[in-house]
Design an enzyme around this catalytic site. Structure first.
Site, PDB file in Angstrom:
ATOM      1  N   ASP A 218       0.871  -1.168   0.000  1.00 23.15           N
ATOM      2  CA  ASP A 218       0.000   0.000   0.000  1.00 23.15           C
ATOM      3  C   ASP A 218       0.917   1.230   0.000  1.00 23.15           C
ATOM      4  OD1 ASP A 218      -2.106   1.781   0.083  1.00 23.15           O
ATOM      5  OD2 ASP A 218      -3.168   0.760   1.692  1.00 23.15           O
TER       6      ASP A 218
HETATM    7  C1  BGC Z   1      -5.112   3.259   0.130  1.00 20.63           C
HETATM    8  C2  BGC Z   1      -5.159   2.338  -1.061  1.00 20.63           C
HETATM    9  C3  BGC Z   1      -4.982   3.134  -2.336  1.00 20.63           C
HETATM   10  C4  BGC Z   1      -3.668   3.898  -2.260  1.00 20.63           C
HETATM   11  C5  BGC Z   1      -3.361   4.712  -3.496  1.00 20.63           C
HETATM   12  C6  BGC Z   1      -3.921   4.208   0.116  1.00 20.63           C
HETATM   13  O1  BGC Z   1      -4.149   5.244   1.013  1.00 20.63           O
HETATM   14  O2  BGC Z   1      -5.120   2.503   1.326  1.00 20.63           O
HETATM   15  O3  BGC Z   1      -6.376   1.637  -1.087  1.00 20.63           O
HETATM   16  O4  BGC Z   1      -5.038   2.303  -3.451  1.00 20.63           O
HETATM   17  O5  BGC Z   1      -3.721   4.785  -1.146  1.00 20.63           O
HETATM   18  O6  BGC Z   1      -4.180   5.827  -3.596  1.00 20.63           O
END
Ligand code: BGC
Length: 704
Positions: A218
């Protein structure tokens, strides 16, 4: 791969700054050998196009409430076409975490409290996305079930609960839909950060489930270089620090990115590059073998090849696509209709064609697109409840009633959006809300429709399960003043409904996306049957939920205790014999259904249960026939019933059809720490019904 230098290989294993500023994640190209860039963009409710728009579909919880996985497949395919239109190759969707905590700020991005329902939707969504040559990403692997303290908290969870509850949706995405990418969760599981979790990444996901795509972290969720590299993380995202990415974050001009301090609700974005220099050092020192890096590069390149993103003629997937086309708009509307759950109806719905309607609600003049965070989508067009009802009603007066509900967003912390338009809508100083005017409108109308909502965002959980602001007061007062009151809930999950006995009907529309208004009007007037069924339980009181004890949520000392084990959602309400307000699987129709006697057929280990269903009402309707399994004499404590199959039938008045559900051996198994999946010998009861608590028939089968 043989011709790549170590530097080039490492460049494929972490993100970089996108020179076009068009993506949320960007793996740079290696032009020398014809490897194009890989662009990633958020879902799961539509494409979060940086600086652009896309179809805003209903939230995933609304999609799951359709109990119609075909719609997930279609939505996946539509999002993928829109991703392509934006020049993106990887969609960061679907989110498949199980809804464990009713307070979780991200429940709207997930499907259900039930692993079977979640798994059906995960597999369907992945198939849809990948059918359009876009890589799907199931996230967040695994046990990312709360937002509070998400970067540090460790889920203390048993192997059995992981296997039976938290892993099935990921497993289905891999084994049934061959998903191309998996995103690790921010949290830790049993003490180990998910980016570093070798047993869950390498042993379970890759070796056991057979995942052959790539695992990415993530955003700013990679914990270490050596640990993560060895554990099975393949790609660090976004791979660049906040400073390096600052242009993409669109900071106000006078803000120096280096000075930005991040609140606890955000990761430390000044960190990054763990799979760059430090990984090279680790290879040079022998801490990580170069063959480990080769394995990761192979996964990235093979996935790109599989999706047609490599090769002499490749344009990096930048062909075609479709954006905001009529079929995508219609699908957004259809999912909104089919995901609407009629929780209660004492004769108030459908509305009379000639009825004078008072539409009341602090935010009813804006479509409820979603919650805050990385899933925010900016649509080209949208209809609010006010738009929808003004179009459809003979007469409609709108009053806000109480001050607007502020909508929070993860991006508020930046002071500026991250490409998507923030849904934040601050309380207007000059708010025109007047409770008196709303009550006057309600008293004069034939029916009052009160639209209320919660306020949820990624990175925060709700403090309690009450509707925010003065909305409870508003509903009670309107119910007092009006002849008939219909409440429309716009929530990401369960809320408390202290006034439920005072009103005539309650609809749950979740976050219905860009077509909210039209869909709502269609359901209110009976142009369409509200086809939804609850994918999660609505308890009567906050204390009734399995995670009411503070050690279970939000946890203490960076640990959260999953001591409820497999008794998540309705499994807990059933075991504790707590009557829910609205049970899992519940939802009324404008039609009425009569169930006949079920029959069972055996074919080896497969059991097929068939039940005739007749529409005995006077409107066409959709029924979701649900099959729950109960082990009558389990050697270990097991949930009193578990959903293992369902089928949707659409029936005209008087029409009769047979619904069939086939269960394989896995449907009867539980997980034993030492023996793995076990099917105990003995009797099982198959409960056939229209919700977890409305069982219409039971049949018994013996398994050996
Ligand atoms: C989230 C993800 C997301 C990523 C990119 C993170 O804060 O947990 O689900 O895909 O950001 O935006």
């Amino acid at each position: 791969m043989a011709s790549l230098s170590l530097d080039e290989k490492l460049r494929l294993l972490h993100g970089a700054t996108d020179p076009d500023d068009s993506s949320v994640g960007y793996v740079p190209p290696i032009p020398r050998v014809g490897i194009p860039a890989l662009r990633m963009v958020d879902g799961p409710m539509g494409v979060r196009a940086v600086g652009g728009s896309a179809t805003a579909f209903p939230a995933s919880v609304a999609l799951a409430a359709t109990w119609n996985p075909r719609l997930a497949r279609e939505q996946g395919a539509s999002m993928a076409r829109e991703a392509r239109a934006h020049g993106q190759n990887v969609l960061l969707a679907p989110g498949t975490n199980v809804v464990r905590v009713p307070h979780c700020g991200r429940n709207f991005e997930y499907y259900s409290e039930d692993p079977h329902l979640s798994a059906r939707f995960a597999a369907a969504s992945v198939r849809g996305i990948q059918s359009e040559d876009v890589v799907a990403t199931v996230k967040h692997y695994v046990a990312n079930n709360q937002e509070t303290n998400r970067y540090r908290v460790s889920a203390a969870v048993s192997e059995r609960a992981l296997r039976e509850i938290y892993l099935p949706a990921f497993r289905a995405a891999v084994e049934e839909a061959d998903v191309g990418a998996v995103m690790t969760a921010y949290n830790r599981v049993n003490g180990t950060h998910m980016s570093d979790h070798r047993p869950l990444l390498r042993d379970v996901l890759k070796d056991e489930f057979g995942f052959d795509g790539f695992v990415m972290s993530d955003w700013w969720g990679t914990e270490s270089s050596v640990g993560a590299a060895r554990a099975g993380l393949d790609v660090e995202m976004p791979g660049v620090t906040f400073e390096e990415r600052a242009t993409a974050e669109r900071l106000p001009e006078d803000v120096d990115p280096a000075d930005v301090e991040f609140p606890e609700t955000l990761p430390d974005m000044h960190e990054g590059g763990l799979f760059g220099e430090p990984l090279r050092d680790a290879i040079e020192s022998g801490a990580v073998d170069e063959s480990v890096v080769d394995g990761k590069v192979r996964r990235v390149l093979e996935t790109m090849a599989r999706f047609g993103l490599l090769g002499a003629d490749s344009d990096g997937g930048r062909r075609g696509g479709e954006l905001d086309t009529p079929r995508h708009r219609q699908l957004a509307r259809r999912i909104a209709v089919e995901g609407t759950v009629l929780l209660k109806n004492e004769g108030a719905l459908p509305l009379d064609e000639a009825a004078a309607v008072a539409l009341v609600g602090p935010n009813a003049d804006a479509a409820k697109l979603g919650g805050g965070g990385s899933s925010e989508v900016t649509p080209v067009a949208r209809t609010s409840p006010v738009d929808g009802l003004r179009e459809r009603a003979a007469e409609c007066r709108f009053e806000r009633g109480v001050p607007r509900i502020t909508e929070s967003s993860l991006f508020d912390a930046f002071g500026a959006g991250d490409g998507g338009e923030s849904t934040a809508d601050a309380d207007d100083a000059d708010d025109d809300a007047s409770l008196d005017a709303a009550l006057e409108a309600a008293a004069e109308a034939d029916c009052a429709v009160v639209v209320v909502q919660d306020d949820t965002t990624e990175s925060e959980d709700r403090d309690d399960l009450r509707l925010p602001g003065r909305q409870d007061e508003l509903v009670s007062a309107v119910a007092d003043a009006a002849d008939r009151t219909v409440v429309v809930l716009r929530t990401g999950g369960p809320v408390q409904l202290p006034w439920v006995d005072e009103v005539d009907a309650v609809l749950e529309t979740w976050y219905a996306g860009q077509a909210e208004g039209e869909a709502l009007a269609a359901v209110l007037y009976g142009d369409a049957d509200p086809g939804g069924r609850l994918p999660l339980t609505f308890g009567r009181r906050a204390d009734d939920y399995p995670t009411a004890a503070p050690e279970r949520f939000p946890g203490a000392n960076d640990e959260v205790d999953y001591s409820e084990g497999v008794f998540v959602g309705y499994r807990y309400f059933d075991r504790e014999d707590i009557a829910p307000l609205f049970p899992f699987g519940h939802g009324r129709s404008y039609a009425s259904f009569e169930y006949g006697e079920s029959s069972v057929e055996r074919d080896g280990d497969e059991v097929t249960v068939t039940v005739p269903v007749r529409n005995v009402g006077n409107r066409p309707g959709k029924e979701v026939v649900q099959v729950y399994v109960r082990d009558e004499d389990p050697p270990v404590p097991r949930p009193p019933r578990e959903l293992k199959g369902f089928e949707t039938v659409r029936l005209d008045p008087g029409e009769r059809r047979r619904a069939s559900v086939t269960l394989d051996r896995d449907a009867f198994a539980y997980y034993d720490q030492d023996e793995g999946w076990v099917v105990s010998e003995g009797r099982f009861t198959l409960l056939v019904g229209r919700s977890a608590r409305e069982i219409r028939d039971r049949v018994s089968v013996a398994l050996g």
